[in-house]
Motif scaffolding. Structure first.
Motif, mmCIF file in Angstrom:
data_model
loop_
_atom_site.group_PDB
_atom_site.id
_atom_site.type_symbol
_atom_site.label_atom_id
_atom_site.label_comp_id
_atom_site.label_asym_id
_atom_site.label_seq_id
_atom_site.Cartn_x
_atom_site.Cartn_y
_atom_site.Cartn_z
ATOM 1 N N LYS A 22 29.039 -30.362 28.651
ATOM 2 C CA LYS A 22 28.822 -31.354 29.711
ATOM 3 C C LYS A 22 29.748 -31.094 30.894
ATOM 4 O O LYS A 22 29.343 -31.173 32.057
ATOM 5 C CB LYS A 22 29.049 -32.757 29.152
ATOM 6 C CG LYS A 22 28.787 -33.872 30.152
ATOM 7 C CD LYS A 22 28.905 -35.226 29.488
ATOM 8 C CE LYS A 22 28.560 -36.345 30.472
ATOM 9 N NZ LYS A 22 28.626 -37.676 29.827
ATOM 10 N N LYS A 23 31.000 -30.780 30.604
ATOM 11 C CA LYS A 23 31.952 -30.461 31.673
ATOM 12 C C LYS A 23 31.481 -29.231 32.456
ATOM 13 O O LYS A 23 31.590 -29.190 33.690
ATOM 14 C CB LYS A 23 33.347 -30.216 31.078
ATOM 15 C CG LYS A 23 34.411 -29.852 32.094
ATOM 16 C CD LYS A 23 34.653 -30.964 33.110
ATOM 17 C CE LYS A 23 35.289 -32.178 32.471
ATOM 18 N NZ LYS A 23 35.658 -33.208 33.481
ATOM 19 N N THR A 25 28.398 -28.254 32.985
ATOM 20 C CA THR A 25 27.288 -28.624 33.879
ATOM 21 C C THR A 25 27.804 -29.387 35.085
ATOM 22 O O THR A 25 27.266 -29.263 36.192
ATOM 23 C CB THR A 25 26.233 -29.470 33.138
ATOM 24 O OG1 THR A 25 26.829 -30.695 32.674
ATOM 25 C CG2 THR A 25 25.673 -28.712 31.946
ATOM 26 N N GLN A 26 28.850 -30.182 34.896
ATOM 27 C CA GLN A 26 29.434 -30.926 36.015
ATOM 28 C C GLN A 26 30.074 -29.991 37.033
ATOM 29 O O GLN A 26 30.208 -30.348 38.197
ATOM 30 C CB GLN A 26 30.457 -31.934 35.494
ATOM 31 C CG GLN A 26 29.844 -33.072 34.690
ATOM 32 C CD GLN A 26 30.887 -33.949 33.997
ATOM 33 O OE1 GLN A 26 32.061 -33.588 33.902
ATOM 34 N NE2 GLN A 26 30.457 -35.099 33.511
ATOM 35 N N TYR A 27 30.466 -28.796 36.578
ATOM 36 C CA TYR A 27 31.073 -27.805 37.465
ATOM 37 C C TYR A 27 30.039 -26.805 37.995
ATOM 38 O O TYR A 27 30.396 -25.770 38.535
ATOM 39 C CB TYR A 27 32.204 -27.068 36.739
ATOM 40 C CG TYR A 27 33.532 -27.774 36.816
ATOM 41 C CD1 TYR A 27 34.586 -27.246 37.559
ATOM 42 C CD2 TYR A 27 33.732 -28.981 36.165
ATOM 43 C CE1 TYR A 27 35.815 -27.907 37.633
ATOM 44 C CE2 TYR A 27 34.951 -29.654 36.240
ATOM 45 C CZ TYR A 27 35.976 -29.114 36.971
ATOM 46 O OH TYR A 27 37.181 -29.792 37.050
ATOM 47 N N ASN A 46 23.496 -36.400 27.227
ATOM 48 C CA ASN A 46 24.671 -35.969 27.979
ATOM 49 C C ASN A 46 24.347 -34.891 29.000
ATOM 50 O O ASN A 46 25.244 -34.233 29.537
ATOM 51 C CB ASN A 46 25.762 -35.496 27.017
ATOM 52 C CG ASN A 46 26.531 -36.646 26.410
ATOM 53 O OD1 ASN A 46 27.387 -37.246 27.069
ATOM 54 N ND2 ASN A 46 26.225 -37.000 25.169
ATOM 55 N N GLY A 47 23.055 -34.702 29.262
ATOM 56 C CA GLY A 47 22.624 -33.810 30.321
ATOM 57 C C GLY A 47 22.748 -32.336 30.006
ATOM 58 O O GLY A 47 22.847 -31.502 30.914
ATOM 59 N N ASP A 235 32.727 -37.823 27.648
ATOM 60 C CA ASP A 235 32.691 -38.907 28.631
ATOM 61 C C ASP A 235 31.830 -40.062 28.105
ATOM 62 O O ASP A 235 30.817 -39.844 27.434
ATOM 63 C CB ASP A 235 32.109 -38.413 29.962
ATOM 64 C CG ASP A 235 33.002 -37.381 30.626
ATOM 65 O OD1 ASP A 235 34.198 -37.343 30.293
ATOM 66 O OD2 ASP A 235 32.501 -36.609 31.462
ATOM 67 N N ASP A 237 30.371 -42.535 30.039
ATOM 68 C CA ASP A 237 29.595 -43.196 31.089
ATOM 69 C C ASP A 237 28.227 -43.666 30.603
ATOM 70 O O ASP A 237 27.759 -44.744 30.967
ATOM 71 C CB ASP A 237 29.396 -42.239 32.284
ATOM 72 C CG ASP A 237 30.712 -41.884 32.954
ATOM 73 O OD1 ASP A 237 31.699 -42.583 32.684
ATOM 74 O OD2 ASP A 237 30.745 -40.908 33.714
ATOM 75 N N GLN A 406 38.410 -29.384 30.924
ATOM 76 C CA GLN A 406 38.582 -28.675 32.202
ATOM 77 C C GLN A 406 39.440 -27.421 32.016
ATOM 78 O O GLN A 406 39.103 -26.347 32.536
ATOM 79 C CB GLN A 406 39.226 -29.602 33.231
ATOM 80 C CG GLN A 406 39.438 -28.950 34.594
ATOM 81 C CD GLN A 406 40.054 -29.897 35.608
ATOM 82 O OE1 GLN A 406 39.808 -31.094 35.574
ATOM 83 N NE2 GLN A 406 40.876 -29.362 36.506
#
Length: 419
Positions: A22-23, A25-27, A46-47, A235, A237, A406
């Motif tokens: 997930k991290k 994909t966020q990057y 979680n995408g 996460d 959310d 991260q």
């Protein structure tokens, strides 16, 4: 960069991979997780892309045959051997082909040690792979033995290091499937078990342990061969607590939360009865996440038993936490800042129970066979002590500053770039 993850096991095994994916994909990277169908919903919500594979430990544990094997493997070796031959190994052979399909177009493969064959695929594709065990069992060190051999003994520097040779033999039981896959799919010759444990053709395989370094300040023999970025937290959310849980929490004092996740209890009714007695006698309330423990679902003024809930949301609302000591649950309990007590069952759980107790991060652990009402009462009272709460809060402050996923992603980006 496209990251492909091979994750096999329980939710505790799979969730850290989801957090890292997930991290990614966020990057702006793309990520695919190949795992059992049990986790399809969790991965997708979680995408992260999902690919189903045949090996699904949780589905096996839900079956009567799987539960029997889990609880009685040593007592019934012939039945266990037959189950592995007829169910587990054929499923893994199909999984290898499914992993291979998922690996196409990948820039890097990140795999759980149970995902035998991952280094073979990386070699065939000409891309790097990263071994990401959730517990420190791969790289040989002197400070403590391989947790597969012992979780509470110290054999001395030489013997401690020697115990890690067991990892070279870990894939032996599936070598028939791995070599069949190598010959038929990868068009590569057969190989011996264990030769890709730490390196591929002389090139070291990077190893990430998603753990916080504060737990291993005395370990020096890892050198620069292991990267410890910190714990991986998913996460919250998109997560939410069940209305029944919210209602129960709002009806009274903070509850003690009990979670055994995918660990079946030998006598769940006896444990429930003792737990309820201890809660009532100490004036506490309890929320039990039953999972596959066997504890029946029920609700009264003192007690709520519900199948599952997000630990990251529930634990901070608790007065204290009782759990099985799986590394993911342990990490979430530490981050919640609440006192915890571990009842370890198997594998790495006794290791974490003893380590956290020695460091003052948890109460003295109990074994399932030692659970009595008085012992639970004693632990529940300790959860209210000032020193206990102070230590739990101290650890929380440390973990609030770490950026595990991260840091791991930056490390992976560096590996791929250098490759």
């Amino acid at each position: 960069m496209r990251l492909v993850f091979f994750a096999l096991g329980s939710r505790g095994d799979v969730q850290p991979y989801i957090a890292l994916a997930k991290k990614a994909t966020q990057y702006g990277h793309s990520a695919l997780i190949c795992t059992g169908k049990t986790f399809e919903k969790l991965v997708k919500e979680n995408g992260v892309e999902f690919k189903e594979v045949e090996s699904d430990l949780m589905a096996m544990l839900e079956s009567d045959e799987g539960k029997f094997i889990y609880n009685s493997a040593l007592k019934h070796p012939l039945i266990t051997k037959n189950y592995v031959k007829k169910v587990v190994n054929p499923a893994f052979r199909k999984t290898l082909d499914q992993f291979w399909e998922g690996a196409q177009n990948a820039d890097v493969l990140i795999y759980h040690p149970k995902a035998f064959g991952a280094p073979d695929m990386a070699f065939a594709l000409g891309i790097p792979c990263i071994n990401m065990p959730l517990i420190p069992v791969v790289y040989p060190i002197e400070e403590f033995p391989n947790l597969i051999i012992s979780t509470n003994k110290n054999f001395g520097r030489v013997l401690n290091k020697f115990t890690y040779t067991v990892m070279s033999n870990a894939e032996r039981s599936n070598m028939k499937e791995v070599n069949d896959f190598r010959e038929k799919t990868l068009k590569l010759p057969k190989r011996k078990a264990g030769i890709y444990n730490l390196a591929i053709e002389g090139n070291k395989i990077p190893i990430i342990y998603p753990l916080n370094p504060m737990l291993f300040e005395d370990v020096k023999s890892w050198g620069n061969n292991i990267f410890l970025p910190g714990f991986f937290y998913l996460d919250t959310d998109e997560l939410h607590l069940d209305t029944l849980i919210k209602q129960f929490i709002n009806e009274g004092s903070k509850p003690i939360v009990i979670s055994f996740s995918s660990t079946p209890l030998k006598d769940p009714l006896d444990f429930r009865n003792k737990l309820k007695q201890a809660l009532i006698k100490t004036g506490n309330r309890g929320i039990v996440l039953t999972g596959t423990s066997g504890i029946p679902l029920e609700k009264d003024n003192h007690f709520l038993a519900i199948h599952a809930a997000p630990h990251t949301l529930l634990f901070p609302l608790a007065k204290g936490i009782v759990h099985h000591g799986g590394v993911g649950t342990m990490a979430t309990a530490l981050k919640s800042g609440k006192p915890q007590m571990i009842i370890p069952f198997a594998v790495d759980q006794p290791f974490w129970a003893n380590l956290l107790y020695k460091k003052g991060y948890s109460l003295k652990p109990l074994n399932e066979k030692d659970i009595e009402v008085d012992a639970l009462i004693s632990r529940f009272k300790q959860m209210e002590e000032k020193e206990t709460r102070k230590n739990a809060d101290l650890v929380k402050n440390i973990l609030d500053k770490e950026k595990g996923t991260q840091s791991a992603l930056e490390y992976i980006e560096k590996i791929v770039k250098e490759w």
